[in-house]
Design a protein around this motif. Structure first.
Motif, short mmCIF file in Angstrom:
data_model
loop_
_atom_site.label_atom_id
_atom_site.label_comp_id
_atom_site.label_asym_id
_atom_site.label_seq_id
_atom_site.Cartn_x
_atom_site.Cartn_y
_atom_site.Cartn_z
N VAL A 46 47.16 8.78 -1.49
CA VAL A 46 47.72 7.80 -2.41
C VAL A 46 46.62 6.81 -2.77
N PHE A 47 46.31 6.73 -4.04
CA PHE A 47 45.27 5.83 -4.52
C PHE A 47 45.76 4.38 -4.40
N LEU A 48 44.91 3.51 -3.85
CA LEU A 48 45.28 2.10 -3.71
C LEU A 48 44.47 1.20 -4.64
N ILE A 49 43.15 1.39 -4.66
CA ILE A 49 42.34 0.50 -5.47
C ILE A 49 41.00 1.14 -5.80
N ARG A 50 40.46 0.79 -6.95
CA ARG A 50 39.10 1.15 -7.34
C ARG A 50 38.41 -0.15 -7.78
N ARG A 51 37.20 -0.36 -7.27
CA ARG A 51 36.45 -1.57 -7.59
C ARG A 51 35.02 -1.20 -7.92
N ASN A 52 34.49 -1.72 -9.05
CA ASN A 52 33.11 -1.38 -9.38
C ASN A 52 32.15 -2.39 -8.78
N SER A 53 30.91 -2.00 -8.69
CA SER A 53 29.90 -2.77 -7.97
C SER A 53 29.56 -4.10 -8.62
N PHE A 54 29.96 -4.28 -9.86
CA PHE A 54 29.65 -5.53 -10.54
C PHE A 54 30.77 -6.55 -10.43
N ASP A 55 31.84 -6.17 -9.79
CA ASP A 55 33.00 -7.06 -9.71
C ASP A 55 33.25 -7.40 -8.25
N GLU A 56 32.76 -8.54 -7.83
CA GLU A 56 32.91 -8.93 -6.42
C GLU A 56 34.11 -9.82 -6.18
N GLN A 57 34.94 -9.99 -7.18
CA GLN A 57 36.13 -10.81 -6.96
C GLN A 57 37.06 -10.13 -5.99
N ASN A 58 37.62 -10.91 -5.09
CA ASN A 58 38.63 -10.36 -4.21
C ASN A 58 39.89 -10.05 -5.00
N GLU A 59 40.65 -9.10 -4.51
CA GLU A 59 41.85 -8.70 -5.23
C GLU A 59 43.04 -8.71 -4.30
N ILE A 60 44.15 -9.12 -4.84
CA ILE A 60 45.40 -9.15 -4.08
C ILE A 60 46.46 -8.40 -4.86
#
Lengths: 117, 115
Positions: A46-60
């Protein structure tokens, strides 16, 4: 070469506790993506999250949050107020742009989370 | 519904008996790949295909074959299965094979046991 390390093989918590799953990665790519997947006992991913290397913002997202820190090459996952339904194996994964394999994911070895009543 | 379909979901076979695990996607994706999952090792790529008639080895290709005659299908073939190929297998697809530019969609997995 790319590498993803999930040092925690298994974690057990009591329901309603917060839990953090650690993920440390290595890559030579300057552009890359980080992922978290959940694998419940039924076996599907089950996919939860994808984050790219240029986006260091935390996610909730609801009870889930992710802390991406490029300085320490870490992408940790926190579940707040854990529930029994959170019991699963969680995989951290990395995809780069110069590594072979096309759109290949390099997975960590997974962390088994057990949430007990 | 957009999906990657693997069959069968469970398979028990004996050493040396050829088998095929099918994988089909209905999203017109160019890129498809196979992974195996083993305890303590995570998921590892077996083979991948950038497009029709274009396949290449992943990290653990020994003992496996694949073909990509049509865009939607990417079967995994074990010509002579051995017990060390007992594993959980996942097929995945994405719009293209440009690393991470499009998300991978995974099938539900095939649990293979070779005795």
């Amino acid at each position: 070469a790319q590498k993803v390390t999930q040092a925690q093989t298994e974690i057990s918590v009591v329901e309603k506790e917060d839990v953090t799953l650690d993920c440390v990665y290595e890559t030579r790519d300057t552009t890359y993506y980080l992922f978290w997947y959940k694998q419940p006992p039924s076996g599907e991913l089950v996919f939860l999250i994808r984050r790219n290397s240029f986006d260091e913002q935390n996610e909730i997202s609801g009870r889930y949050s992710w802390n991406f820190q490029k300085s320490t090459s870490s992408f940790n996952f926190t579940i707040t107020a854990s529930q029994v339904v959170d019991s699963a194996v969680y995989f951290c994964a990395l995809s780069g742009t110069i590594t072979g394999g096309g759109n290949k994911l390099t997975f960590g070895t997974g962390t088994q989370l057990k949430v007990e009543l | 519904e957009a999906q990657v379909t693997q069959n069968p979901r469970y398979l028990i076979t004996v050493t040396g008996k050829k088998l095929t695990v099918t994988c089909s996607q209905n999203m017109n994706h160019e890129y498809m790949s196979w992974y195996r999952q083993d305890p303590g090792l995570g998921l590892r790529q077996i083979y991948y295909s950038m497009n029709v008639e274009v396949t290449d080895k992943g990290d653990v290709p020994e003992g496996y074959k694949v073909s990509r005659k049509e865009k939607r299908n990417f079967p995994l073939i074990l010509e002579s299965p051995s017990p060390n190929q007992t594993s959980l297998y996942f097929c995945a697809s994405s719009l293209n094979g440009k690393g991470a530019s499009s998300p991978l969609h995974f099938g539900n997995g095939t649990r293979l046991t070779v005795t």
